[in-house]
Design a protein around this motif. Structure first.
Motif, PDB file in Angstrom:
ATOM      1  N   MET A 251       0.844  -1.252   0.013  1.00 54.70           N
ATOM      2  CA  MET A 251       0.022   0.261   0.068  1.00 54.70           C
ATOM      3  C   MET A 251       1.005   1.392   0.242  1.00 54.70           C
ATOM      4  O   MET A 251       2.060   1.205   0.429  1.00 54.70           O
ATOM      5  N   ARG A 252       0.179   2.259  -0.393  1.00 54.58           N
ATOM      6  CA  ARG A 252       0.961   3.696  -0.554  1.00 54.58           C
ATOM      7  C   ARG A 252       0.408   4.440   0.808  1.00 54.58           C
ATOM      8  O   ARG A 252      -0.833   4.580   0.848  1.00 54.58           O
ATOM      9  N   ASP A 253       1.581   5.193   1.345  1.00 61.43           N
ATOM     10  CA  ASP A 253       0.872   6.018   2.317  1.00 61.43           C
ATOM     11  C   ASP A 253       1.881   7.517   2.145  1.00 61.43           C
ATOM     12  O   ASP A 253       2.911   7.498   2.304  1.00 61.43           O
ATOM     13  N   PRO A 254       1.179   8.380   1.950  1.00 65.17           N
ATOM     14  CA  PRO A 254      -0.529   8.610   1.766  1.00 65.17           C
ATOM     15  C   PRO A 254      -0.596   8.106   0.131  1.00 65.17           C
ATOM     16  O   PRO A 254       0.050   7.826  -0.515  1.00 65.17           O
ATOM     17  N   PRO A 255      -1.882   7.590   0.223  1.00 64.97           N
ATOM     18  CA  PRO A 255      -2.500   7.180  -1.278  1.00 64.97           C
ATOM     19  C   PRO A 255      -2.325   8.309  -2.363  1.00 64.97           C
ATOM     20  O   PRO A 255      -2.372   9.544  -2.206  1.00 64.97           O
ATOM     21  N   PRO A 256      -1.756   7.737  -3.487  1.00 70.43           N
ATOM     22  CA  PRO A 256      -1.353   8.809  -4.633  1.00 70.43           C
ATOM     23  C   PRO A 256      -2.533   9.566  -5.188  1.00 70.43           C
ATOM     24  O   PRO A 256      -2.373  10.594  -5.847  1.00 70.43           O
ATOM     25  N   VAL A 257      -3.760   9.093  -4.988  1.00 68.19           N
ATOM     26  CA  VAL A 257      -5.122   9.700  -5.567  1.00 68.19           C
ATOM     27  C   VAL A 257      -6.077   9.608  -4.559  1.00 68.19           C
ATOM     28  O   VAL A 257      -6.115   8.791  -3.682  1.00 68.19           O
ATOM     29  N   LYS A 258      -7.293  10.402  -4.768  1.00 76.09           N
ATOM     30  CA  LYS A 258      -8.271  10.377  -3.877  1.00 76.09           C
ATOM     31  C   LYS A 258      -9.233   9.467  -4.135  1.00 76.09           C
ATOM     32  O   LYS A 258     -10.275   9.074  -3.156  1.00 76.09           O
ATOM     33  N   ASP A 259      -9.502   8.814  -5.313  1.00 74.61           N
ATOM     34  CA  ASP A 259     -10.466   8.002  -5.678  1.00 74.61           C
ATOM     35  C   ASP A 259     -10.265   6.554  -5.472  1.00 74.61           C
ATOM     36  O   ASP A 259     -10.945   5.666  -6.071  1.00 74.61           O
ATOM     37  N   ILE A 260      -9.247   6.048  -4.541  1.00 76.42           N
ATOM     38  CA  ILE A 260      -9.248   4.817  -4.310  1.00 76.42           C
ATOM     39  C   ILE A 260      -9.310   4.633  -2.798  1.00 76.42           C
ATOM     40  O   ILE A 260      -9.208   5.521  -1.953  1.00 76.42           O
ATOM     41  N   ALA A 261      -9.489   3.464  -2.341  1.00 73.59           N
ATOM     42  CA  ALA A 261      -9.470   2.712  -1.039  1.00 73.59           C
ATOM     43  C   ALA A 261      -8.569   1.724  -0.757  1.00 73.59           C
ATOM     44  O   ALA A 261      -8.538   0.805  -1.493  1.00 73.59           O
ATOM     45  N   ARG A 379     -11.473   0.859  -6.212  1.00 77.80           N
ATOM     46  CA  ARG A 379     -11.855   2.097  -6.477  1.00 77.80           C
ATOM     47  C   ARG A 379     -12.704   2.590  -5.269  1.00 77.80           C
ATOM     48  O   ARG A 379     -13.495   1.347  -4.860  1.00 77.80           O
ATOM     49  N   ASP A 380     -12.783   3.775  -4.750  1.00 80.62           N
ATOM     50  CA  ASP A 380     -13.508   4.112  -3.646  1.00 80.62           C
ATOM     51  C   ASP A 380     -15.163   3.920  -3.980  1.00 80.62           C
ATOM     52  O   ASP A 380     -15.918   3.643  -3.113  1.00 80.62           O
ATOM     53  N   ASP A 381     -15.463   3.940  -5.316  1.00 85.65           N
ATOM     54  CA  ASP A 381     -17.066   3.565  -5.572  1.00 85.65           C
ATOM     55  C   ASP A 381     -17.318   2.329  -6.148  1.00 85.65           C
ATOM     56  O   ASP A 381     -18.403   2.286  -6.870  1.00 85.65           O
TER      57      ASP A 381
END
Length: 416
Positions: A251-261, A379-381
């Motif tokens: 996992m990446r910390d912080p996530p590189p994009v906002k639309d993933i979980a 994807r977060d959705d």
């Protein structure tokens, strides 16, 4: 499975409207269509899908199970098309177009995707079976509708503009939603049928993913699983465009994009690895600086393991050694270490069989600073199908058993 080119977005919206309103007459009014036209549109979609989508009564219509499943996917697909179209208009500082998803056709989106993948109209024509004039016309009509150029010629190739890249992402997500709906309908005919596409990075490929795949295949013999390997950036891009369902790895910390979980499943502790017979294996308690006396092979800059490897040296007050070879392929790294006194960082799982065979050995621990979270990225959705949910649950179970010690290291597989 039905081809996307056979579908009509207007017809799909008619199905969604009838399901939402529970009435053909109300749906025809909302869609600004005559009742016969809307009835015909619904009937055509039912024929294409091979399922009855509504129970028809004098008082109205009620969705069947197939209707409920596909309607949810249609609504999500249409929402993606609308978001893509309006994002393009907004980026060009143009006013929004009401019900833009009713004006865009699947033929137009399919043409844009095909040219993007092929890099030319000629090759795209051969791949999808449409004439070049038809592809040109579809692309031109879409550009006129949105009011912006979407494709530009660069040398001998045709490339999407930055604006088109936004639309392409949402178009692929819309396709992904409908494909998920088709899978759900297929599962009604054949229990456990469907597809799962998994992106994987090196750590998960060694033991955990093969175990999960084997268990899943035994329970769901009608399912199809596609495993895609590659660097994180490439896999993440495909995940965000709907070409993959989930990504397994660090996992990446912080996530590189906002639309993933991201969902953490376990912590991995990399160790320093060298060939069997490496000089450092005969020097218990060696000074850390001795690691500078041997060549290292580590992934390129940007990979999490590279950053942690550099930190490992700086925490000991040392400059990281110059890397003569940068490589993220575990197979290549394994082969390289068998040739000479190279060192690298690996999870113990990644060289389990080489250690058993007496080919590679653990030189030393790498320290707590190199710990990394391994887990699932989606994807977060994302709205998984039942089959995709079953696969992720299987992988979670395998990880839980592995970290709890129930899966013994000496017997990670059934027939090992």
């Amino acid at each position: 499975m039905i081809a996307h080119r056979e579908l009509n977005l207007r017809h799909l919206e008619a199905v969604a409207a009838a399901a939402r309103l529970g009435s053909i007459s109300s749906a025809s009014h909302a869609m600004n269509l005559s009742q016969p036209a809307l009835t015909q549109a619904v009937a055509k979609v039912e024929a294409q899908l091979g399922h009855v989508l509504f129970d028809r009564q004098p008082s109205g219509v009620t969705s069947t199970e197939a209707g409920r499943l596909i309607t949810a996917r249609i609504e999500r697909a249409l929402a993606y098309v609308a978001r893509g179209g309006q994002s393009v208009r907004r980026g060009a500082r143009l006013p929004p177009l009401p019900h833009i998803e009713r004006r865009i056709t699947f033929g137009q989106l399919r043409a844009l995707i095909a040219v993007d993948q092929a890099g030319s109209f000629a090759l795209a024509s051969k791949r999808i079976g449409l004439s070049e004039p038809a592809l040109h016309r579809a692309s031109r009509d879409l550009e006129q509708l949105l009011g912006v150029p979407l494709l530009v010629r660069q040398g001998r190739t045709v490339q999407p503009t930055a604006t088109a890249a936004v639309l392409l992402r949402f178009a692929r997500l819309a396709q992904s939603e409908l494909e998920a709906g088709f899978d759900e309908l297929e599962a009604l005919r054949s229990e456990g049928a469907g597809r799962v596409t998994v992106g994987t990075m090196p750590l998960a490929r060694a033991i955990l993913l093969p175990q999960a795949l084997a268990r899943f295949a035994r329970v769901y013999p009608m399912a199809s699983v596609n495993v895609v390997e590659g660097p994180y950036v490439e896999l993440l891009a495909r995940l965000r465009e709907g070409e993959m369902d989930l990504l397994i790895g660090a996992m990446r910390d912080p996530p590189p994009v906002k639309d993933i979980a991201q969902e953490p499943l376990f912590i991995d502790d990399p160790v320093i690895v060298g060939r069997a017979g490496h000089p450092l294996l005969s020097e218990p308690g060696f000074a850390f600086a001795r690691l500078l006396d041997f060549p290292w092979v580590i992934a390129a800059t940007g990979a999490p393991v590279r950053h942690r490897w550099e930190e490992m040296f700086t925490e000991h007050g040392l400059e990281p050694p110059r890397l003569r070879i940068e490589c993220g392929s575990v197979l290549v790294v394994r082969g390289l270490m068998l040739e000479d006194d190279w060192l690298t960082l690996m999870s113990r799982d990644q060289f389990l069989f080489e250690r058993r065979a007496g080919l590679l050995g653990e030189i030393a621990g790498a320290g707590l600073s190199l710990r990394r979270q391994i887990g699932l990225t989606v994807r977060d959705d994302w709205r998984p199908t039942q089959l995709q949910t079953a696969f992720t649950d299987t992988f979670r179970t395998v990880c839980a058993q592995w970290t709890s010690g129930k899966a013994m290291e000496r017997e990670p597989f059934r027939y090992a």
